[in-house]
Design a protein around this motif. Sequence first.
Motif, PDB file in Angstrom:
ATOM      1  N   ASN A  55      42.880  46.373  44.681  1.00 51.53           N
ATOM      2  CA  ASN A  55      43.205  43.785  44.852  1.00 51.53           C
ATOM      3  C   ASN A  55      41.384  43.691  44.103  1.00 51.53           C
ATOM      4  O   ASN A  55      41.173  44.968  44.545  1.00 51.53           O
ATOM      5  CB  ASN A  55      43.582  43.250  45.018  1.00 51.53           C
ATOM      6  CG  ASN A  55      43.083  42.685  46.459  1.00 51.53           C
ATOM      7  OD1 ASN A  55      41.483  42.946  46.423  1.00 51.53           O
ATOM      8  ND2 ASN A  55      43.370  42.778  47.273  1.00 51.53           N
ATOM      9  N   GLY A  56      41.205  42.980  42.963  1.00 47.16           N
ATOM     10  CA  GLY A  56      39.641  42.732  42.435  1.00 47.16           C
ATOM     11  C   GLY A  56      39.275  42.642  43.952  1.00 47.16           C
ATOM     12  O   GLY A  56      37.677  42.663  43.705  1.00 47.16           O
ATOM     13  N   THR A  57      39.155  41.918  44.729  1.00 49.89           N
ATOM     14  CA  THR A  57      38.822  40.858  45.747  1.00 49.89           C
ATOM     15  C   THR A  57      37.816  41.951  46.856  1.00 49.89           C
ATOM     16  O   THR A  57      36.911  42.503  46.985  1.00 49.89           O
ATOM     17  CB  THR A  57      38.998  39.991  45.969  1.00 49.89           C
ATOM     18  OG1 THR A  57      40.251  39.112  45.895  1.00 49.89           O
ATOM     19  CG2 THR A  57      38.757  38.893  47.486  1.00 49.89           C
ATOM     20  N   ALA A  84      36.435  34.878  44.907  1.00 47.55           N
ATOM     21  CA  ALA A  84      36.310  35.701  45.338  1.00 47.55           C
ATOM     22  C   ALA A  84      35.296  36.543  45.492  1.00 47.55           C
ATOM     23  O   ALA A  84      34.379  37.126  46.473  1.00 47.55           O
ATOM     24  CB  ALA A  84      37.503  36.734  44.361  1.00 47.55           C
ATOM     25  N   VAL A 127      28.717  38.313  37.012  1.00 46.98           N
ATOM     26  CA  VAL A 127      30.170  38.043  36.475  1.00 46.98           C
ATOM     27  C   VAL A 127      30.589  37.971  35.141  1.00 46.98           C
ATOM     28  O   VAL A 127      30.044  37.205  34.481  1.00 46.98           O
ATOM     29  CB  VAL A 127      30.897  36.973  36.912  1.00 46.98           C
ATOM     30  CG1 VAL A 127      32.366  37.003  36.811  1.00 46.98           C
ATOM     31  CG2 VAL A 127      31.028  37.155  38.301  1.00 46.98           C
ATOM     32  N   ASP A 153      31.272  42.382  38.567  1.00 48.08           N
ATOM     33  CA  ASP A 153      32.425  41.589  38.775  1.00 48.08           C
ATOM     34  C   ASP A 153      32.708  41.504  36.989  1.00 48.08           C
ATOM     35  O   ASP A 153      33.039  40.936  36.637  1.00 48.08           O
ATOM     36  CB  ASP A 153      31.889  40.049  39.262  1.00 48.08           C
ATOM     37  CG  ASP A 153      33.930  39.732  39.340  1.00 48.08           C
ATOM     38  OD1 ASP A 153      34.737  39.591  39.051  1.00 48.08           O
ATOM     39  OD2 ASP A 153      34.360  38.946  40.440  1.00 48.08           O
ATOM     40  N   ALA A 155      36.419  41.681  37.032  1.00 50.33           N
ATOM     41  CA  ALA A 155      37.499  41.035  36.884  1.00 50.33           C
ATOM     42  C   ALA A 155      38.074  41.307  35.719  1.00 50.33           C
ATOM     43  O   ALA A 155      39.331  40.882  34.935  1.00 50.33           O
ATOM     44  CB  ALA A 155      37.824  40.125  38.228  1.00 50.33           C
ATOM     45  N   GLN A 156      37.092  40.164  34.622  1.00 52.86           N
ATOM     46  CA  GLN A 156      37.695  39.609  33.316  1.00 52.86           C
ATOM     47  C   GLN A 156      36.828  40.301  32.047  1.00 52.86           C
ATOM     48  O   GLN A 156      37.465  39.426  30.937  1.00 52.86           O
ATOM     49  CB  GLN A 156      37.110  37.901  33.564  1.00 52.86           C
ATOM     50  CG  GLN A 156      37.722  37.371  34.608  1.00 52.86           C
ATOM     51  CD  GLN A 156      37.741  36.052  34.795  1.00 52.86           C
ATOM     52  OE1 GLN A 156      36.821  35.321  33.560  1.00 52.86           O
ATOM     53  NE2 GLN A 156      37.413  34.870  35.955  1.00 52.86           N
ATOM     54  N   SER A 182      39.865  43.721  38.581  1.00 58.14           N
ATOM     55  CA  SER A 182      41.165  43.861  38.779  1.00 58.14           C
ATOM     56  C   SER A 182      42.518  44.090  38.029  1.00 58.14           C
ATOM     57  O   SER A 182      42.474  43.576  36.814  1.00 58.14           O
ATOM     58  CB  SER A 182      41.262  42.010  39.458  1.00 58.14           C
ATOM     59  OG  SER A 182      42.619  41.477  40.181  1.00 58.14           O
ATOM     60  N   LYS A 187      45.385  39.369  34.330  1.00 61.35           N
ATOM     61  CA  LYS A 187      44.428  39.737  33.899  1.00 61.35           C
ATOM     62  C   LYS A 187      44.209  40.541  32.208  1.00 61.35           C
ATOM     63  O   LYS A 187      45.905  40.988  31.666  1.00 61.35           O
ATOM     64  CB  LYS A 187      43.499  41.124  34.804  1.00 61.35           C
ATOM     65  CG  LYS A 187      43.158  39.886  36.117  1.00 61.35           C
ATOM     66  CD  LYS A 187      41.737  39.341  36.075  1.00 61.35           C
ATOM     67  CE  LYS A 187      41.999  38.200  37.007  1.00 61.35           C
ATOM     68  NZ  LYS A 187      40.790  37.828  38.252  1.00 61.35           N
TER      69      LYS A 187
HETATM   70  C1  LIG Z   1      40.276  37.775  39.651  1.00 57.41           C
HETATM   71  C2  LIG Z   1      39.061  38.044  39.372  1.00 57.41           C
HETATM   72  C3  LIG Z   1      39.115  38.506  40.694  1.00 57.41           C
HETATM   73  C4  LIG Z   1      40.065  38.350  41.815  1.00 57.41           C
HETATM   74  O1  LIG Z   1      40.784  39.838  41.811  1.00 57.41           O
HETATM   75  P1  LIG Z   1      41.978  39.688  42.735  1.00 57.41           P
HETATM   76  O2  LIG Z   1      42.713  40.808  42.541  1.00 57.41           O
HETATM   77  O3  LIG Z   1      42.312  38.633  42.341  1.00 57.41           O
HETATM   78  O4  LIG Z   1      41.456  39.682  44.120  1.00 57.41           O
HETATM   79  C5  LIG Z   1      37.607  38.452  40.870  1.00 57.41           C
HETATM   80  N1  LIG Z   1      36.373  38.059  40.225  1.00 57.41           N
HETATM   81  C6  LIG Z   1      37.068  37.346  39.116  1.00 57.41           C
HETATM   82  C7  LIG Z   1      35.610  36.729  38.334  1.00 57.41           C
HETATM   83  C8  LIG Z   1      38.424  37.432  38.845  1.00 57.41           C
HETATM   84  O5  LIG Z   1      38.369  36.408  38.008  1.00 57.41           O
END
Ligand SMILES: *Cc1c(COP(=O)(O)O)cnc(C)c1O
Length: 375
Positions: A55-57, A84, A127, A153, A155-156, A182, A187
């Motif tokens: 996962n992203g975390t 996270a 981020v 980061d 993830a987004q 993530s 996402k």
């Molecule tokens: C969703 C997200 C994460 C964590 O991702 P997971 O897969 O839910 O663990 C980390 N950082 C940001 C900015 C996110 O939006």
Amino acid sequence: MVDLKTQYEFIKDEVDSSVLDIFKNGTFINGPSVKKFQSDLENYLNVKHVIPCANGTDALQIALMSLDLQPGDEIITSDFTFAATVEVIALLRLKPVLVDIEEETFNINCDEIQKAITPKTKAIIPVHLFGQVANMDRVMDIAKTNNLFVIEDNAQGIGSTYFSSNNTKHKSGTIGDLGTTSFFPSKNLGCYGDGGAIFTNNDDLAHTIRGIVNHGMYVRYHHDVVGVNSRLDSVQAAILSVKLPLLDFYNERRKEASLLYSNELNQNKNLLTPIVKNDCQSHVFHQYTLRVLSGNRDQLSKFLNDNNIPHGIYYPIPLHKQKAYTDINYNEENFKISNMMSEQVISLPMHSELDNDQIKFICNKVKEFFKAQEN
Ligand SMILES: *Cc1c(COP(=O)(O)O)cnc(C)c1O
């Protein structure tokens, strides 16, 4: 906020057959689909190494674990992000140093990064919030001058392209020493469960990380470092390989939706529509986030609830005010923008399946709310 059912209908045949293949072969863990997705994503991002994980975390945690940091080392990140990002710093007994954001982009403010640097600072985690890439030219510059690692980061932000001032362009997440993402279903590139990945062009870090994700093993049953168990399973990898070729199309659809929203709403003096810096390519609209300038964001939220219009508030409480992450040394004066944003932001439905009628309907409701307030 998202419509994963409609999205699935369009790719059903391909997804179903790739998943059924895995059921038939029984290669649930570390199957060929994981290797394939890894290399598909390396090609798409134009990065040397993608290391999939659970996962992203985890991706953020593993990225930090690979840097050989000591307890108490300071990691600078944004006060305005999902928890996270800061959680993994604290979990590893490192010290999160939260800094304020830019008003225009909601992203980390580089002047504030500069001010927060001490001899103990070891890394910066920008981020790419809501899908817009942070000011990576400045972040990389500061990191180079101060000998700091950079973990993006992403993830987004997956799929966005960053145009540097020196006329080069890179996919977000491949600019810093490490990038993380993530594949959470909502996402921009989501699987049908949990998933994540770490990206790097650094061979040594990639090697270290491949061991960390697998219990610290580089040779079977030889545990050289303390690791974790963090895998992307074969089913998720197969689904992601079906969706990856569509990512640019999905992101393009999000951008179109954002333009339509902004076209409908940018004349409203109570609202500020998202500001896209530089080239539109740098924003993949993970969220479409408005600022309510008239002080009645919570009433708007209630009105949308009453009218069954999905929406989100990302994020209602800045991290420095969260019980788990507050620090007596924080001074509210230093968080003016993140405090203000937490009171102004509201995100409207955003996904690749939104149609024009839905967007118009949502915008008309938003306008209706402000009209009623005036009377
Ligand atoms: C969703 C997200 C994460 C964590 O991702 P997971 O897969 O839910 O663990 C980390 N950082 C940001 C900015 C996110 O939006």
